[in-house]
Design a protein around this motif. Structure first.
Motif, mmCIF file in Angstrom:
data_model
loop_
_atom_site.group_PDB
_atom_site.id
_atom_site.type_symbol
_atom_site.label_atom_id
_atom_site.label_comp_id
_atom_site.label_asym_id
_atom_site.label_seq_id
_atom_site.Cartn_x
_atom_site.Cartn_y
_atom_site.Cartn_z
ATOM 1 N N VAL A 56 2.872 -1.589 15.353
ATOM 2 C CA VAL A 56 2.849 -1.412 13.922
ATOM 3 C C VAL A 56 2.986 -0.610 12.988
ATOM 4 C CG1 VAL A 56 0.394 -2.665 12.048
ATOM 5 C CG2 VAL A 56 0.382 -3.354 14.995
ATOM 6 N N THR A 57 3.833 -1.111 11.100
ATOM 7 C CA THR A 57 4.296 -0.731 10.811
ATOM 8 C C THR A 57 2.813 -0.440 10.544
ATOM 9 O OG1 THR A 57 5.486 -2.146 9.510
ATOM 10 C CG2 THR A 57 6.806 -0.449 10.678
ATOM 11 N N ARG A 58 2.330 -0.053 8.653
ATOM 12 C CA ARG A 58 1.667 0.863 8.109
ATOM 13 C C ARG A 58 2.218 -0.074 6.959
ATOM 14 N NH1 ARG A 58 2.960 2.671 3.602
ATOM 15 N NH2 ARG A 58 5.885 3.689 3.306
ATOM 16 N N GLU A 59 3.331 -0.531 6.527
ATOM 17 C CA GLU A 59 3.563 -1.698 6.010
ATOM 18 C C GLU A 59 3.129 -2.959 6.243
ATOM 19 O OE1 GLU A 59 7.513 -2.060 3.248
ATOM 20 O OE2 GLU A 59 7.593 0.048 3.166
ATOM 21 N N ALA A 60 3.662 -3.513 7.292
ATOM 22 C CA ALA A 60 2.854 -4.476 8.108
ATOM 23 C C ALA A 60 1.207 -4.361 8.037
ATOM 24 C CB ALA A 60 3.219 -4.614 9.364
ATOM 25 N N LEU A 61 0.612 -3.362 8.592
ATOM 26 C CA LEU A 61 -0.855 -3.072 8.707
ATOM 27 C C LEU A 61 -1.367 -3.367 7.045
ATOM 28 C CD1 LEU A 61 -3.671 -2.735 9.923
ATOM 29 C CD2 LEU A 61 -2.982 -0.222 9.597
ATOM 30 N N ASN A 62 -1.257 -3.247 5.888
ATOM 31 C CA ASN A 62 -1.506 -3.185 4.908
ATOM 32 C C ASN A 62 -0.789 -4.671 3.935
ATOM 33 O OD1 ASN A 62 -3.111 -0.871 3.930
ATOM 34 N ND2 ASN A 62 -1.386 0.178 3.578
ATOM 35 N N GLY A 63 -0.469 -5.367 4.529
ATOM 36 C CA GLY A 63 0.018 -7.006 4.885
ATOM 37 C C GLY A 63 -1.421 -7.614 4.735
ATOM 38 N N GLU A 64 -1.057 -7.229 6.059
ATOM 39 C CA GLU A 64 -2.648 -7.937 7.059
ATOM 40 C C GLU A 64 -4.180 -7.477 6.326
ATOM 41 O OE1 GLU A 64 -2.381 -10.066 9.474
ATOM 42 O OE2 GLU A 64 -0.333 -9.687 10.272
ATOM 43 N N LEU A 65 -4.089 -6.341 6.327
ATOM 44 C CA LEU A 65 -5.160 -6.267 5.259
ATOM 45 C C LEU A 65 -6.465 -6.707 4.402
ATOM 46 C CD1 LEU A 65 -5.231 -2.665 6.191
ATOM 47 C CD2 LEU A 65 -6.825 -3.931 7.403
ATOM 48 N N LYS A 66 -4.578 -6.968 3.060
ATOM 49 C CA LYS A 66 -4.719 -7.419 2.122
ATOM 50 C C LYS A 66 -5.738 -8.493 1.598
ATOM 51 C CE LYS A 66 -1.976 -7.914 -2.398
ATOM 52 N NZ LYS A 66 -0.607 -8.287 -3.085
ATOM 53 N N SER A 67 -5.915 -9.303 2.549
ATOM 54 C CA SER A 67 -6.540 -10.499 1.944
ATOM 55 C C SER A 67 -7.869 -10.409 2.481
ATOM 56 C CB SER A 67 -6.202 -11.513 3.021
ATOM 57 O OG SER A 67 -6.277 -11.287 4.475
ATOM 58 N N HIS A 68 -8.348 -9.071 3.305
ATOM 59 C CA HIS A 68 -9.404 -8.649 3.208
ATOM 60 C C HIS A 68 -10.236 -7.737 2.100
ATOM 61 C CE1 HIS A 68 -9.441 -10.863 7.434
ATOM 62 N NE2 HIS A 68 -9.047 -10.260 7.340
ATOM 63 N N GLY A 69 -9.095 -8.306 1.720
ATOM 64 C CA GLY A 69 -9.562 -6.784 0.136
ATOM 65 C C GLY A 69 -10.156 -5.203 0.882
ATOM 66 N N LEU A 70 -8.463 -4.969 1.422
ATOM 67 C CA LEU A 70 -8.280 -3.616 2.753
ATOM 68 C C LEU A 70 -7.319 -3.112 2.832
ATOM 69 C CD1 LEU A 70 -10.679 -3.981 5.995
ATOM 70 C CD2 LEU A 70 -11.803 -3.313 3.231
ATOM 71 N N PHE A 71 -7.417 -1.692 2.302
ATOM 72 C CA PHE A 71 -5.818 -0.884 2.623
ATOM 73 C C PHE A 71 -6.437 0.268 3.468
ATOM 74 C CE2 PHE A 71 -7.901 1.825 0.067
ATOM 75 C CZ PHE A 71 -6.607 2.853 -0.105
ATOM 76 N N PHE A 72 -5.231 0.437 4.305
ATOM 77 C CA PHE A 72 -5.095 1.250 5.091
ATOM 78 C C PHE A 72 -4.258 2.592 4.107
ATOM 79 C CE2 PHE A 72 -2.872 4.628 8.760
ATOM 80 C CZ PHE A 72 -3.920 4.846 8.919
ATOM 81 N N PRO A 73 -4.894 3.869 3.940
ATOM 82 C CA PRO A 73 -3.905 4.820 3.143
ATOM 83 C C PRO A 73 -2.921 5.268 3.086
ATOM 84 C CG PRO A 73 -6.156 5.319 3.237
ATOM 85 C CD PRO A 73 -6.080 4.313 3.738
ATOM 86 N N ILE A 74 -2.736 6.348 4.615
ATOM 87 C CA ILE A 74 -2.408 6.676 4.726
ATOM 88 C C ILE A 74 -0.619 6.988 4.532
ATOM 89 C CG2 ILE A 74 -1.183 8.820 6.910
ATOM 90 C CD1 ILE A 74 -4.389 9.179 6.398
ATOM 91 N N ASP A 75 0.732 7.022 3.887
ATOM 92 C CA ASP A 75 1.241 7.245 3.601
ATOM 93 C C ASP A 75 2.527 7.823 3.507
ATOM 94 O OD1 ASP A 75 3.992 5.915 2.141
ATOM 95 O OD2 ASP A 75 2.724 5.534 0.463
ATOM 96 N N PRO A 76 3.030 8.036 4.083
ATOM 97 C CA PRO A 76 4.557 9.120 4.583
ATOM 98 C C PRO A 76 5.808 9.107 3.975
ATOM 99 C CG PRO A 76 4.023 8.101 6.911
ATOM 100 C CD PRO A 76 3.278 7.620 5.810
ATOM 101 N N GLY A 77 5.837 8.034 3.489
ATOM 102 C CA GLY A 77 7.137 7.471 2.482
ATOM 103 C C GLY A 77 7.573 6.303 3.399
ATOM 104 N N ALA A 78 8.003 6.811 4.681
ATOM 105 C CA ALA A 78 8.881 6.047 5.488
ATOM 106 C C ALA A 78 7.829 4.815 5.820
ATOM 107 C CB ALA A 78 9.871 6.614 6.845
ATOM 108 N N ASN A 79 8.456 3.874 6.412
ATOM 109 C CA ASN A 79 7.911 3.055 6.770
ATOM 110 C C ASN A 79 7.783 3.080 8.755
ATOM 111 O OD1 ASN A 79 6.005 0.276 7.346
ATOM 112 N ND2 ASN A 79 8.027 -0.465 7.234
ATOM 113 N N ALA A 80 7.240 3.946 9.366
ATOM 114 C CA ALA A 80 7.235 4.898 10.379
ATOM 115 C C ALA A 80 5.896 3.770 10.791
ATOM 116 C CB ALA A 80 6.185 5.899 9.881
#
Length: 475
Positions: free
Chosen positions: A130-154
């Motif tokens: 799972v990439t960080r952008e994909a995870l945050n896409g899933e979390l958004k509808s729950h009012g949540l986010f994952f903050p670690i952001d190295p820049g690349a969509n790692a």
């Protein structure tokens, strides 16, 4: 500093361990179409964003889709004492995924499911692909986010492996603070679990933290439980320019020392702003610049922004530009995240030798300004970006990978920058990991005794040295 750092070698040591035909046949039988020895597939899995361009590709690639797939692949490789190199999206800057001792690339990108989201406990469990952008896409509808952001969509597995951090670390910490539990497959092919869903535990050794940052040398992570956060009620971002880099850095130091809970604060030098403008078709002032972001309640964000604006103004800041809409913030941060690619495109065919030092915030101005003077004197083209809120900055030296003279000049400069950071109580790598490129600095930073202990752990958990061998330290 304990000892003196030696300059990094221009190319890694290559010590191939041929994959037996019997192993390849067994992997083909087990994985079918999810196993490949095609040259193009092998080459794709044998390169990353590092400066090392002449390492042979792995002997084969296995595409895992489950923990059982990973366990079976590792078990077969262990039987034949053949290296296993985990692969996510290939965005490493330090040669982590290069097959310096041959072996099998184990691609976990198809393990890309979000397994559970638990809003009440503020945690989520994901597979490593799972990439960080994909995870945050899933979390958004729950009012949540994952903050670690190295820049690349790692991938999150890769971010765990390198103990990544990035732009939000000044407020939310790194992967070390945000990984609660893991499932990992060891060098014997056994799946184990570390940690718990509880927010804290004193039960035994902290194996979760042992695996986070191990760069694939102890096992392959197959499930990851992460801490997540409520989306801030209010977010405001700003950019402002300064007469000099020193003015910008001193502003950041004052912000951090006053305890302002700024969420992001990124430094870009004037020439890098120019690269970003050309790449992202922007019109930012081509002067040293800070990009900042504030999270919290509307009143809290307003107060934080006013304090920072006043501090910045005292250091000559001008042209404050506020971005309060999601679209404007996204445009700014996308431009920042594209700084690396903007720099690479500024010199076609180049590779970046990217420094990653991190120092105590009190020494940031000294380390950064001395390092920039040294870099300017070298005559090498470069870009500068920095997660300066936590004392971490990157000078990317843009070199022709086939020009031994440029490579040698850049590596000597990198050596001086690392030595300076270590002398100031810092580290050779704030977030990219050791991999191949920073191996020669580890003993200078950690000391011979600590490296010997790391090596003893590696020998105990991976006695045949099959898990991503040749990375972090020599066998």
């Amino acid at each position: 500093m304990n000892g003196s750092a030696s300059a990094a070698r221009l190319e890694p040591e290559i010590a191939p361990r041929p994959a037996p035909d019997a192993l390849l046949a067994a992997l083909k039988a087990r994985f079918g179409a999810a196993f490949s020895t095609a040259q193009s597939v092998r080459e794709q899995h044998g390169r990353d964003e590092s400066v090392f361009t002449h390492v042979p590709p792995p002997a084969a690639v296995v595409f895992a889709e489950s923990t059982q797939d990973v366990a079976d692949a590792v078990r077969l490789c262990a039987q034949y004492r053949t290296p296993v190199i985990p692969f996510g999206v290939g965005s490493s800057l330090e040669g982590h995924l290069l097959a310096v001792q041959g072996g099998i690339s184990l691609d976990v990108s198809r393990m890309n499911r979000v397994l559970s989201i638990d809003p009440e406990d503020l945690m989520v469990t994901v597979q490593p692909g799972v990439t960080r952008e994909a995870l945050n896409g899933e979390l958004k509808s729950h009012g949540l986010f994952f903050p670690i952001d190295p820049g690349a969509n790692a991938s999150l597995g890769g971010m765990c492996a390198t103990r990544a951090s990035g732009t939000n670390a000044v407020r939310y910490g790194t992967m070390r603070e945000n990984v609660l539990a893991l499932e990992a497959v060891t060098a014997t092919g056994e799946a184990i679990r570390t940690g718990a869903r509880a927010r804290k535990s004193s039960a035994g050794y902290d194996l979760t933290r042992l695996f986070v940052g191990s760069e694939g040398t102890l096992g392959v992570m197959t499930e990851i439980t992460l801490r997540v956060y409520p989306l801030p009620e209010a977010i405001s971002a700003a950019v402002c320019s300064f007469p000099t880099i020193g003015d910008a850095v001193r502003t950041v130091i004052e912000v951090i020392q006053l305890g302002v809970p700024i969420a992001r604060v990124e430094l870009i030098d004037g020439q890098t702003v120019g690269m970003v403008n050309r790449h992202s078709k922007l019109a930012l002032r081509e002067e040293p610049m800070l990009l900042m972001e504030f999270h919290g309640s509307p009143a809290g964000v307003k107060e934080q922004a006013e304090i920072v604006q006043e501090l910045a103004g005292a250091h000559g800041a001008q042209a404050f530009d506020w971005a309060t809409t999601p679209e404007a913030r996204t445009r700014l941060w996308t431009a920042r995240h594209h700084a690396y690619f903007a720099a690479i495109q500024s010199r076609p065919g180049c590779r970046s030798i990217t420094t990653d030092v991190c120092v105590p915030i009190s020494r940031l101005a000294d380390c950064l300004l001395e390092s920039l003077a040294d870099t300017d004197a070298s005559g090498l083209p470069y870009f500068l970006v920095g997660h300066v809120g936590d004392g971490n900055f990157h000078i990317g030296l843009l070199v022709d990978p086939d020009d031994a003279g440029e490579r040698a000049t850049a590596e000597a400069l990198n050596h001086r920058i690392v030595t300076r950071a270590l002398d100031m109580g810092g580290t050779c790598t704030g977030e990219h990991g050791v991999g191949l490129h920073k191996m020669d600095f580890l003993q200078s930073e950690a000391g011979a005794g600590a490296v010997a202990m790391m090596r003893a752990i590696k020998h105990a958990l991976d006695p045949d040295n099959i898990m991503n061998p040749g990375k972090i330290f020599s066998w």
